[in-house]
Design an enzyme around this catalytic site. Structure first.
Site, PDB file in Angstrom:
ATOM      1  N   ASN A  46      48.939  33.439  38.145  1.00  0.00           N
ATOM      2  CA  ASN A  46      50.038  33.519  39.588  1.00  0.00           C
ATOM      3  C   ASN A  46      50.181  32.325  39.772  1.00  0.00           C
ATOM      4  O   ASN A  46      49.996  31.806  40.772  1.00  0.00           O
ATOM      5  CB  ASN A  46      49.102  34.556  41.072  1.00  0.00           C
ATOM      6  CG  ASN A  46      50.075  34.737  41.192  1.00  0.00           C
ATOM      7  OD1 ASN A  46      51.457  34.537  42.273  1.00  0.00           O
ATOM      8  ND2 ASN A  46      50.085  35.463  42.937  1.00  0.00           N
ATOM      9  N   TRP A  47      52.206  32.141  39.733  1.00  0.00           N
ATOM     10  CA  TRP A  47      52.512  31.177  39.747  1.00  0.00           C
ATOM     11  C   TRP A  47      52.639  30.579  41.014  1.00  0.00           C
ATOM     12  O   TRP A  47      53.303  30.222  41.479  1.00  0.00           O
ATOM     13  CB  TRP A  47      54.152  30.294  38.730  1.00  0.00           C
ATOM     14  CG  TRP A  47      52.906  30.024  37.663  1.00  0.00           C
ATOM     15  CD1 TRP A  47      51.859  30.018  36.806  1.00  0.00           C
ATOM     16  CD2 TRP A  47      53.983  29.773  36.304  1.00  0.00           C
ATOM     17  NE1 TRP A  47      51.931  29.567  35.599  1.00  0.00           N
ATOM     18  CE2 TRP A  47      52.876  29.011  35.598  1.00  0.00           C
ATOM     19  CE3 TRP A  47      55.227  29.119  35.913  1.00  0.00           C
ATOM     20  CZ2 TRP A  47      53.488  28.950  33.769  1.00  0.00           C
ATOM     21  CZ3 TRP A  47      55.370  29.348  34.555  1.00  0.00           C
ATOM     22  CH2 TRP A  47      54.545  28.752  33.986  1.00  0.00           C
ATOM     23  N   LYS A  48      52.857  31.994  41.903  1.00  0.00           N
ATOM     24  CA  LYS A  48      53.663  32.123  43.564  1.00  0.00           C
ATOM     25  C   LYS A  48      54.498  31.368  43.229  1.00  0.00           C
ATOM     26  O   LYS A  48      55.780  31.603  41.977  1.00  0.00           O
ATOM     27  CB  LYS A  48      52.509  31.181  44.550  1.00  0.00           C
ATOM     28  CG  LYS A  48      51.182  31.779  44.210  1.00  0.00           C
ATOM     29  CD  LYS A  48      50.342  30.628  44.850  1.00  0.00           C
ATOM     30  CE  LYS A  48      48.482  32.294  45.023  1.00  0.00           C
ATOM     31  NZ  LYS A  48      47.887  31.913  46.059  1.00  0.00           N
ATOM     32  N   HIS A  58      49.538  41.267  47.213  1.00  0.00           N
ATOM     33  CA  HIS A  58      48.721  40.104  47.109  1.00  0.00           C
ATOM     34  C   HIS A  58      48.637  39.869  48.440  1.00  0.00           C
ATOM     35  O   HIS A  58      49.516  40.345  49.565  1.00  0.00           O
ATOM     36  CB  HIS A  58      49.273  39.325  46.690  1.00  0.00           C
ATOM     37  CG  HIS A  58      48.853  37.825  46.131  1.00  0.00           C
ATOM     38  ND1 HIS A  58      49.017  36.774  47.417  1.00  0.00           N
ATOM     39  CD2 HIS A  58      47.924  37.392  45.970  1.00  0.00           C
ATOM     40  CE1 HIS A  58      48.009  36.071  46.858  1.00  0.00           C
ATOM     41  NE2 HIS A  58      47.661  35.964  45.838  1.00  0.00           N
ATOM     42  N   GLU A  65      49.281  37.356  49.770  1.00  0.00           N
ATOM     43  CA  GLU A  65      50.579  36.254  51.158  1.00  0.00           C
ATOM     44  C   GLU A  65      51.953  37.318  51.293  1.00  0.00           C
ATOM     45  O   GLU A  65      52.402  37.335  52.218  1.00  0.00           O
ATOM     46  CB  GLU A  65      50.606  35.743  49.843  1.00  0.00           C
ATOM     47  CG  GLU A  65      50.124  34.219  50.184  1.00  0.00           C
ATOM     48  CD  GLU A  65      49.655  33.597  48.397  1.00  0.00           C
ATOM     49  OE1 GLU A  65      50.538  33.388  47.953  1.00  0.00           O
ATOM     50  OE2 GLU A  65      48.744  32.367  48.010  1.00  0.00           O
ATOM     51  N   GLU A  96      40.480  39.766  45.738  1.00  0.00           N
ATOM     52  CA  GLU A  96      40.646  38.176  46.005  1.00  0.00           C
ATOM     53  C   GLU A  96      40.581  38.202  47.630  1.00  0.00           C
ATOM     54  O   GLU A  96      41.034  38.465  48.404  1.00  0.00           O
ATOM     55  CB  GLU A  96      42.240  38.326  45.686  1.00  0.00           C
ATOM     56  CG  GLU A  96      42.330  38.026  44.590  1.00  0.00           C
ATOM     57  CD  GLU A  96      43.528  37.548  44.439  1.00  0.00           C
ATOM     58  OE1 GLU A  96      43.387  36.246  43.594  1.00  0.00           O
ATOM     59  OE2 GLU A  96      44.579  37.536  45.046  1.00  0.00           O
ATOM     60  N   GLY A 145      43.552  29.728  47.437  1.00  0.00           N
ATOM     61  CA  GLY A 145      43.664  28.009  47.631  1.00  0.00           C
ATOM     62  C   GLY A 145      43.390  27.279  48.370  1.00  0.00           C
ATOM     63  O   GLY A 145      43.721  26.297  48.892  1.00  0.00           O
ATOM     64  N   SER A 167      40.291  30.867  44.130  1.00  0.00           N
ATOM     65  CA  SER A 167      40.389  29.083  43.991  1.00  0.00           C
ATOM     66  C   SER A 167      39.259  29.163  42.015  1.00  0.00           C
ATOM     67  O   SER A 167      38.374  28.542  42.187  1.00  0.00           O
ATOM     68  CB  SER A 167      39.054  28.311  43.979  1.00  0.00           C
ATOM     69  OG  SER A 167      39.726  28.442  46.218  1.00  0.00           O
ATOM     70  N   GLY A 178      45.484  31.315  40.758  1.00  0.00           N
ATOM     71  CA  GLY A 178      46.637  30.895  41.294  1.00  0.00           C
ATOM     72  C   GLY A 178      46.975  29.355  40.985  1.00  0.00           C
ATOM     73  O   GLY A 178      47.563  29.297  39.856  1.00  0.00           O
ATOM     74  N   GLY A 179      46.532  28.078  42.110  1.00  0.00           N
ATOM     75  CA  GLY A 179      47.010  26.815  41.303  1.00  0.00           C
ATOM     76  C   GLY A 179      46.462  26.186  40.468  1.00  0.00           C
ATOM     77  O   GLY A 179      46.896  25.426  39.651  1.00  0.00           O
TER      78      GLY A 179
END
Ligand code: PGA
Length: 247
Positions: free
Chosen positions: A9-11, A96, A98, A165, A171, A204, A225-226
Site C-alpha cells: 500500500n503506497w498511500k 483502512h 487512515e 491491521e 507506521g 510495520s 506500507g512503508g
C-alpha cells in the site's frame, strides 16, 4: 488451500516517474516468484495506469487504495469501480484506518464500498484493527468483531481478503508479535465463518519480520506500507521463506 497474498500500500507516495523506476527494479524481484503466493500493489490513483503498464507481463496485480460505493455521480474527488476496471485493477482496499480516521469513514460506508467492489468483480481488502487505547482497555476482540460483522454484511467470503491491521502497529515500527497476530487472524477467520477466507496481517511489516509472520498458520499474507516503497525491500518481502513443513 489458501493462496498467500502479499500486498503493498503506497498511500500518498510515488508519482508516475517514481512508479516507473520502482517497476524497472521490481520486475527482477518477481521473475522467480513461487506459485504459492500472489503480489498486489496499491499505488495512488494517478499512478495506476503507469504502474499497470510498467508491470505488464509480471504476476503483479494492481489494487486501488479505496473505491466509491456508486458507479458514477456527483461525488467530487472520488473514484468508482468501473473507472478502476478500465485500468486493469483487480483489488480495492476498503476500511483502512487512515480514511476511517481522517475522513470519518463509517463501517456502513465501508460495507457499501466492499459490496460495490464485489459487484464489479474487484476483490475488497477489508482492513480492521484496534487502537492502542482499545487494546489496553481489553476491547480488541469486541472492536474487531464489530468491524468484521458490519463491514462484511452481504459480502461473499470467497472473493474477499481481510487484513488485520492494529492501528498502533501502522507506521510505528512496532510490529505486533507474530503469535498475537496469528491469534487475531484466526479469530477473524472464525467470525467471517469461512475457513478458506484469506486473512492478512499489516502494521510495520519489513524484511526482518516477514518470514516469522508467514510461518504462522492463520496468517495468509501481509499488507505492507512503508517497506513496499523500496523495490528491493518489498522484493525480499514477496520472496519470504518459511521453513519446510511450516505453512
Ligand atoms: P506500515 O503500513 O507497513 O507502514 O506500518 C501498513 C498499512 O497501513 O497498511
Amino acid at each position: 488451500m489458501r493462496k498467500a497474498v502479499i500486498a503493498g500500500n503506497w498511500k500518498m507516495h510515488m508519482n508516475c516517474a517514481e512508479a516507473r523506476a520502482f517497476a524497472h527494479t521490481f520486475r527482477g524481484q518477481v521473475e522467480n516468484l513461487p506459485e504459492d503466493r500472489q503480489v498486489v500493489i496499491a499505488p495512488p490513483y494517478l499512478a495506476i495506469p503507469t504502474l499497470s503498464e510498467a508491470l505488464r507481463g509480471t504476476p503483479v496485480a494492481i489494487a486501488a487504495q479505496n473505491v466509491h460505493w456508486d458507479k458514477k455521480g456527483a461525488y467530487t474527488g472520488m473514484v468508482s469501480a468501473p473507472m478502476l476496471l478500465e485500468h486493469g485493477v483487480t483489488h480495492a482496499i476498503v476500511g483502512h484506518s487512515e480514511p476511517r480516521k481522517y475522513y470519518s469513514e463509517t463501517d456502513e460506508q465501508i460495507n457499501l464500498r466492499a459490496r460495490t467492489a464485489q459487484i464489479y468483480g474487484l476483490i475488497p481488502i477489508l482492513c480492521v484493527g484496534e487502537s492502542l487505547d482499545q487494546r489496553e482497555a481489553r476491547e480488541t476482540e469486541r472492536v474487531i468483531h464489530r468491524q468484521v460483522e458490519q463491514g462484511l454484511e452481504g459480502i461473499a467470503p470467497d472473493r474477499l481478503i481481510v487484513a488485520y491491521e492494529p492501528i498502533w502497529a501502522i507506521g510505528t515500527g512496532k510490529s505486533c508479535a507474530a503469535e498475537e497476530a496469528n491469534r487475531i487472524c484466526g479469530l477473524i477467520r472464525g467470525w467471517v465463518g469461512d475457513p478458506e477466507v484469506i486473512v492478512q496481517y499489516g502494521g510495520s511489516v519489513n524484511p526482518a519480520t516477514i518470514d516469522d509472520l508467514m510461518a504462522q498458520p492463520e496468517i495468509d499474507g501481509v499488507l505492507v506500507g512503508g517497506a513496499s516503497l523500496d523495490p528491493i525491500s518489498f522484493g525480499r518481502i514477496v520472496n519470504y521463506q518459511v521453513p519446510v513443513g511450516v505453512s
